[in-house]
Design a protein around this motif. Structure first.
Motif, PDB file in Angstrom:
ATOM      1  N   HIS A  34       0.927  -1.444   0.019  1.00 31.30           N
ATOM      2  CA  HIS A  34       0.131   0.158  -0.079  1.00 31.30           C
ATOM      3  C   HIS A  34       0.930   1.342   0.033  1.00 31.30           C
ATOM      4  CE1 HIS A  34      -3.717   2.080   0.741  1.00 31.30           C
ATOM      5  NE2 HIS A  34      -3.150   2.950   1.649  1.00 31.30           N
ATOM      6  N   ASP A  36       1.153   5.371  -0.080  1.00 31.70           N
ATOM      7  CA  ASP A  36       0.340   6.462   0.184  1.00 31.70           C
ATOM      8  C   ASP A  36       0.884   7.786  -0.296  1.00 31.70           C
ATOM      9  OD1 ASP A  36      -1.731   5.618   2.081  1.00 31.70           O
ATOM     10  OD2 ASP A  36      -0.365   4.937   3.274  1.00 31.70           O
ATOM     11  N   HIS A  68      -2.540   4.790  -3.339  1.00 35.16           N
ATOM     12  CA  HIS A  68      -3.645   5.557  -2.731  1.00 35.16           C
ATOM     13  C   HIS A  68      -3.484   6.865  -2.926  1.00 35.16           C
ATOM     14  CE1 HIS A  68      -5.671   6.425   1.301  1.00 35.16           C
ATOM     15  NE2 HIS A  68      -6.409   7.050   0.369  1.00 35.16           N
ATOM     16  N   MET A  70      -3.839  10.554  -2.244  1.00 34.32           N
ATOM     17  CA  MET A  70      -4.451  11.819  -1.559  1.00 34.32           C
ATOM     18  C   MET A  70      -3.863  12.908  -2.389  1.00 34.32           C
ATOM     19  SD  MET A  70      -3.863   9.796   1.990  1.00 34.32           S
ATOM     20  CE  MET A  70      -2.612   8.521   1.123  1.00 34.32           C
ATOM     21  N   ASP A 177      -8.579   1.193   5.757  1.00 36.50           N
ATOM     22  CA  ASP A 177      -7.321   1.956   6.003  1.00 36.50           C
ATOM     23  C   ASP A 177      -7.453   2.774   6.928  1.00 36.50           C
ATOM     24  OD1 ASP A 177      -5.171   3.085   5.335  1.00 36.50           O
ATOM     25  OD2 ASP A 177      -5.535   4.012   3.540  1.00 36.50           O
TER      26      ASP A 177
HETATM   27 ZN    ZN Z   1      -3.333   4.539   2.530  1.00 35.29          ZN
END
Ligand code: ZN
Ligand code: DX5
Length: 228
Positions: A34, A36, A68, A70, A177
């Protein structure tokens, strides 16, 4: 038993030796990485970008990299992450002007697409795009930092997302998450999640006494899932 996947969040890894950290969690039995991505605009933190994703691929990582995003806006970075070897690209609907288009952009390159739901974001964003997502990611913390506490309302949201997925009959993964660890992963699985991001709980459990420093914690997570 559902096909549970464990996705360590490298946000809590030691970035000074990231390749080794990723090799170690995968060797310990993690299923995907994962990744980020934070931009100090959509969320109040700044992390890593496509160059680091590409570096992990060049290092030899073959497991899916679950990116992921953001970031706001998202569309240009979607292309960069696909070129960098992403296996999944997920984004927050509030961060895209055209959610349907962003989802199509990801899938058109053969990469799995997902939508991410902050604690206060309604699942109604799925109403007209259910057939365009491969992953639904429920945030159980507000995005931006590792090491926060699990927000219990995420359990009801998981149950609702699970209902939607089952009703659709589509092979959509349901990921959670934030604040996931050995003490709560079973309850989260019972609420319907099948893909578990865990950052600080995994990387803080590093044990240099073990042949592989992360075997113990990954086994404990799997053990909880087996009994869920
Ligand atoms: Zn995340
Ligand atoms: C938070 C990130 C998470 C974070 C989770 O914005 O999306 O992936 O790394 O960390 P833990 O598991 O420590 O809550």
């Amino acid at each position: 038993m559902p096909d549970f996947k464990i996705a360590p969040s490298i946000l809590s890894a030691n970035f000074a030796c990231l390749g080794q950290e990723v090799d170690d969690v995968l060797a310990a039995g993690a299923d995907m990485v994962h990744f980020d991505v934070m931009d100090n605009h959509y969320v109040p933190n700044l992390t890593i970008g496509p160059m680091v994703c590409e570096a992990l691929r060049k290092h030899g990582v073959t497991a899916p990299i679950d990116c992921h995003l953001m970031v706001k806006p998202v569309d240009r970075l979607i292309g960069d992450f696909i070129d960098a070897g992403a296996g999944y690209v997920t984004f927050h609907p509030e961060a895209s002007e055209h959610v349907d288009r962003s989802l199509q952009l990801i899938r058109s390159q053969g990469v799995k697409a997902g939508l991410v739901f902050n604690p206060a974001t309604p699942l109604s964003y799925l109403d007209y795009v259910m057939d365009k997502v491969d992953m639904i990611l429920i945030m159980s913390v507000n995005p931006g930092f590792g090491g926060q506490s699990f927000i219990p309302a995420a359990l009801d949201k998981l149950r609702e997302a699970r209902r939607r997925i089952d009703a659709s009959g589509l092979p959509i993964r349901l990921e959670i998450d934030g604040g996931v660890g050995v003490e709560n992963i079973a309850e989260i699985a019972r609420a319907g999640a099948d893909t578990f991001v865990s950052g600080s709980a995994i990387f803080k459990a590093r044990n240099p006494e073990e042949a592989n420093r992360y075997d113990g914690v990954i086994q404990r997570l799997r053990g909880e899932l087996a009994g869920a």
